[in-house]
Design a protein around this motif. Structure first.
Motif, PDB file in Angstrom:
ATOM      1  N   LEU A 162     121.978  -8.970-104.501  1.00 46.55           N
ATOM      2  CA  LEU A 162     122.327  -7.567-104.287  1.00 46.55           C
ATOM      3  C   LEU A 162     123.479  -7.479-103.299  1.00 46.55           C
ATOM      4  O   LEU A 162     123.753  -8.435-102.559  1.00 46.55           O
ATOM      5  N   GLU A 163     124.138  -6.318-103.263  1.00 43.76           N
ATOM      6  CA  GLU A 163     125.130  -6.075-102.229  1.00 43.76           C
ATOM      7  C   GLU A 163     124.449  -6.159-100.858  1.00 43.76           C
ATOM      8  O   GLU A 163     123.302  -5.706-100.686  1.00 43.76           O
ATOM      9  N   LYS A 164     125.138  -6.709 -99.893  1.00 41.90           N
ATOM     10  CA  LYS A 164     124.549  -6.914 -98.577  1.00 41.90           C
ATOM     11  C   LYS A 164     124.075  -5.612 -97.950  1.00 41.90           C
ATOM     12  O   LYS A 164     123.049  -5.574 -97.256  1.00 41.90           O
ATOM     13  N   SER A 165     124.822  -4.540 -98.216  1.00 40.99           N
ATOM     14  CA  SER A 165     124.463  -3.249 -97.614  1.00 40.99           C
ATOM     15  C   SER A 165     123.234  -2.623 -98.255  1.00 40.99           C
ATOM     16  O   SER A 165     122.710  -1.629 -97.764  1.00 40.99           O
ATOM     17  N   ARG A 166     122.787  -3.198 -99.399  1.00 45.26           N
ATOM     18  CA  ARG A 166     121.682  -2.592-100.152  1.00 45.26           C
ATOM     19  C   ARG A 166     120.335  -3.263 -99.907  1.00 45.26           C
ATOM     20  O   ARG A 166     119.354  -2.961-100.595  1.00 45.26           O
ATOM     21  N   LYS A 167     120.244  -4.158 -98.958  1.00 46.93           N
ATOM     22  CA  LYS A 167     118.944  -4.769 -98.666  1.00 46.93           C
ATOM     23  C   LYS A 167     118.809  -5.034 -97.176  1.00 46.93           C
ATOM     24  O   LYS A 167     119.782  -5.305 -96.480  1.00 46.93           O
ATOM     25  N   LEU A 168     117.566  -4.923 -96.726  1.00 46.88           N
ATOM     26  CA  LEU A 168     117.230  -5.162 -95.323  1.00 46.88           C
ATOM     27  C   LEU A 168     116.003  -6.064 -95.264  1.00 46.88           C
ATOM     28  O   LEU A 168     115.086  -5.928 -96.092  1.00 46.88           O
ATOM     29  N   PRO A 169     115.931  -6.968 -94.285  1.00 52.31           N
ATOM     30  CA  PRO A 169     114.704  -7.759 -94.127  1.00 52.31           C
ATOM     31  C   PRO A 169     113.509  -6.824 -93.923  1.00 52.31           C
ATOM     32  O   PRO A 169     113.572  -5.882 -93.133  1.00 52.31           O
ATOM     33  N   VAL A 170     112.419  -7.076 -94.618  1.00 51.09           N
ATOM     34  CA  VAL A 170     111.252  -6.200 -94.581  1.00 51.09           C
ATOM     35  C   VAL A 170     110.049  -6.961 -94.030  1.00 51.09           C
ATOM     36  O   VAL A 170     109.960  -8.186 -94.159  1.00 51.09           O
ATOM     37  N   ILE A 171     109.155  -6.214 -93.419  1.00 50.59           N
ATOM     38  CA  ILE A 171     107.894  -6.783 -92.931  1.00 50.59           C
ATOM     39  C   ILE A 171     106.751  -5.907 -93.420  1.00 50.59           C
ATOM     40  O   ILE A 171     106.871  -4.670 -93.461  1.00 50.59           O
ATOM     41  N   THR A 172     105.658  -6.531 -93.837  1.00 52.62           N
ATOM     42  CA  THR A 172     104.483  -5.803 -94.324  1.00 52.62           C
ATOM     43  C   THR A 172     103.285  -6.115 -93.439  1.00 52.62           C
ATOM     44  O   THR A 172     103.302  -7.047 -92.635  1.00 52.62           O
ATOM     45  N   ALA A 173     102.217  -5.360 -93.629  1.00 48.48           N
ATOM     46  CA  ALA A 173     101.025  -5.518 -92.779  1.00 48.48           C
ATOM     47  C   ALA A 173     100.423  -6.911 -92.900  1.00 48.48           C
ATOM     48  O   ALA A 173      99.928  -7.465 -91.923  1.00 48.48           O
ATOM     49  N   SER A 174     100.452  -7.483 -94.090  1.00 54.65           N
ATOM     50  CA  SER A 174      99.856  -8.806 -94.272  1.00 54.65           C
ATOM     51  C   SER A 174     100.600  -9.878 -93.484  1.00 54.65           C
ATOM     52  O   SER A 174     100.043 -10.942 -93.203  1.00 54.65           O
ATOM     53  N   GLU A 175     101.849  -9.596 -93.107  1.00 49.87           N
ATOM     54  CA  GLU A 175     102.648 -10.576 -92.367  1.00 49.87           C
ATOM     55  C   GLU A 175     102.476 -10.471 -90.853  1.00 49.87           C
ATOM     56  O   GLU A 175     103.031 -11.264 -90.105  1.00 49.87           O
TER      57      GLU A 175
END
Length: 608
Positions: free
Chosen positions: A402-415
């Protein structure tokens, strides 16, 4: 009970009786209690032997009891209102509809007879209705009542006598029964023969510091549940439970603190392992007693049988109609959707606190609400992570280009469920920019990915409301928030987990998070994990399956904290250091100073 246990008990009994020295008697008592803890309540036939070898000689104990009785010391004399007594007598089964059978009733702290007189009337009415009025001598063993205060015992005995005479007993017969039923003495030290079908009453609520030391030492050596700072009513539970016959019922009204706090853990464990906690009626806000009390009580019904689900009742109106509904619910195992009743199988949890809605905790919350400001009024903003509407499409790994501006590192509750960040290297797709929803034609890689799932994404409610933006996530993604330091809190957990994150991830909607330009986040973490956070959340949240709680923004925002600029530099440093380490006990100690909590309030926090 196995043969080895029986032999151990008999040997200890003989040694205890014959031992002349106090030190040896104490050691024997301790060993005896150890055996009993392993074989608890399989020893009804020999339970009374404990009274043959108290830690102190019997004459010293009797003197201590007499001195306490004649003193002005607190003895837990709080008397119960008539409508509450009638309600309890009804739900425990001492009513006109229950068969008389082999009733044998115990009232361990009779006071002025508030329970005993209605019980006597109920018994006599039942006998008259059944046209089965035996000779008075046959009734002599049917009721046992105690009070440590002679004046109370005398008054109750006189009231019993008048009640019997009103039912056509002669003066001699009434005197004889009243004297046999009502006993002046220390219930906890009394040697009581036999078992009971019903135990009903209001055990004395005397704090540990108000119990004479001589008696306190004796009670602690004799009753396993009286550990830590257990109040006097705790051994009343233990001894009364030990005197229940199979399927016998105990119904007490007293403070509910034992269900939550540290000193009640042994009693909770005992009930969890050997009894059924059938009913809990929360009387918060009710005037259950004739005088005002500092703690609100609860009515508990405990049965000597295999454990079953617990029936909870909150905000009750104690009348005949409700008692009938409760009796029917206990018989059928269903509440018939009664708004005040709920069956739960997860209430009893060994020695751990039982989640029932503690009145003491509610009182502490109200106190803190009056003294401190809500979290967001102190400059701590509570956010919820981004909901996508389809995580399989919008949360991707590094293999999706994807374009760099279109994604961000994500964190979820299980992590973060362990309290540490364990990222899986995934990203959340950002379908927004500063002007709103992006134009897909300007982002060909994003367009190529999302159009693969166009039909699937168009089925979402958010897409149907905005057909032209069928590809957007439900919630907006904020890159600037991802870059901010934050405290992250998983939504559904059995305890409050607070994880510091320096500004690398964007939480998804299974996480709530807090950012602040005023409070140091390590210091705030210290406050939240100290017990203050869970105190508020537990008070206001709705529990879900398996005893888990929802740590939602609406509940987190209710947490009260001081303003950061009102906190001393020394206290700030202590909060920050403890928050970085994450030691909950240390955080609780510091928070107790920050909030100026009493010793009882500190104990509440330690149980959160």
């Amino acid at each position: 009970m196995n043969q080895q246990a029986i032999a151990s008990i008999l040997l200890l009994t003989v040694v205890g009786i014959l031992s002349p020295g106090r030190r040896l008697r104490t050691k024997v008592q301790s060993a005896y209690s150890h055996v009993m803890r392993r074989e608890y309540f399989q020893y009804t036939f020999i339970r009374a032997t404990l009274n043959f070898f108290p830690t102190l000689p019997q004459d010293e104990l009797s003197q201590a009891v007499d001195e306490w009785e004649s003193s002005h010391g607190e003895k837990g004399e709080v008397f119960t209102r008539a409508e509450v007594v009638d309600f309890m007598i009804d739900i425990v089964g001492l009513n006109d509809t229950e068969p008389l059978g082999n009733w044998r009733i115990l009232e361990p702290s009779c006071g002025h007879g508030d329970f005993l007189i209605p019980i006597v009337k109920c018994l006599l009415q039942k006998l008259a209705k059944d046209r089965n009025v035996p000779e008075p001598s046959a009734l002599a063993d049917m009721i046992v009542a105690f009070d440590i205060v002679k004046k109370n015992a005398d008054e109750t005995r006189n009231r019993v006598k008048k009640t019997l005479e009103a039912f056509n007993f002669s003066n001699k017969q009434a005197n004889s029964l009243a004297n046999q039923w009502v006993r002046h003495g220390d219930f906890l030290q009394a040697n009581i023969a036999g078992v009971f079908t019903h135990v009903v009453g209001n055990p004395p609520y005397v704090r540990v510091e108000n119990i004479p030391k001589t008696l306190l030492d004796a009670y602690r050596s004799q009753f396993h549940t009286m550990g830590d700072r257990a109040d006097l009513y705790v051994p009343f539970f233990e001894k009364s439970l030990s005197l229940l016959e199979n399927d016998g019922k105990l119904c007490f009204i007293c403070t509910d603190r034992w269900t939550k706090n540290k000193y009640g853990r042994r009693l909770r464990k005992l009930i969890s392992e050997k009894f059924s906690f059938d009913l809990f009626v929360d009387l918060y806000g009710s005037d259950a007693f004739k005088t005002k009390v500092l703690t609100y009580p609860a009515i508990t019904l405990i049965r000597n049988r295999r454990p079953t689900a617990t029936l909870l009742c909150h905000d009750p109106v104690l009348d005949v109609q409700l008692s009938q509904v409760i009796r029917q619910a206990l018989l059928s195992g269903t509440t018939h959707e009664h708004p005040q009743l709920q069956f739960r199988k997860d209430v009893v949890d060994g020695e751990h606190p039982w989640l029932l809605g503690s009145a003491d905790q509610v009182e502490l919350v109200k106190k803190l609400e009056e003294r401190f400001v809500p979290l967001e009024n102190a400059g701590c903003k509570v956010y919820i992570g981004a909901a996508t509407g389809n995580n399989e499409v919008f949360i991707v790994d590094k293999s999706v280009t994807l374009e760099k501006s279109r994604k961000l590192p994500v964190i979820t509750a299980s992590e973060i469920k362990t309290g540490e960040i364990k990222p899986r290297g995934r990203f959340i797709i950002n379908t927004y920019d500063k002007d709103g929803v992006v134009d897909l034609s300007e982002h060909p890689l994003l367009e190529a990915h999302l159009t693969q799932y166009e039909d699937q994404l168009k089925e979402r409610h958010v897409a149907k409301n905005s057909p032209s933006a069928w590809y957007k996530t439900i919630d907006r993604v904020y890159p600037e928030r991802a870059r901010r330091p934050k405290l992250m809190i998983p939504d559904i957990k059995s305890e409050l987990t607070v994880v510091y994150e320096e500004g690398r991830f964007h939480p998804n909607n299974s996480i709530y998070y807090i950012c602040s330009d005023e409070w140091d986040l390590h210091a705030l973490r210290c406050v939240l994990i100290s017990g203050i956070g869970i105190l508020f959340v537990h008070t206001y949240t709705t529990k879900v399956a398996n005893g888990f709680m929802r740590f939602q923004a609406q509940h987190l925002r209710r947490i009260r904290v001081p303003l950061w600029n009102s906190i001393s530099h020394e206290m700030r440093s202590a909060l920050i250091d403890a928050g970085k380490i994450g030691d909950r006990q240390r955080c609780a100690e510091i928070a107790a100073r920050l909030y100026d909590l009493t010793s009882e309030e500190k104990e509440l926090l330690s149980d959160c």
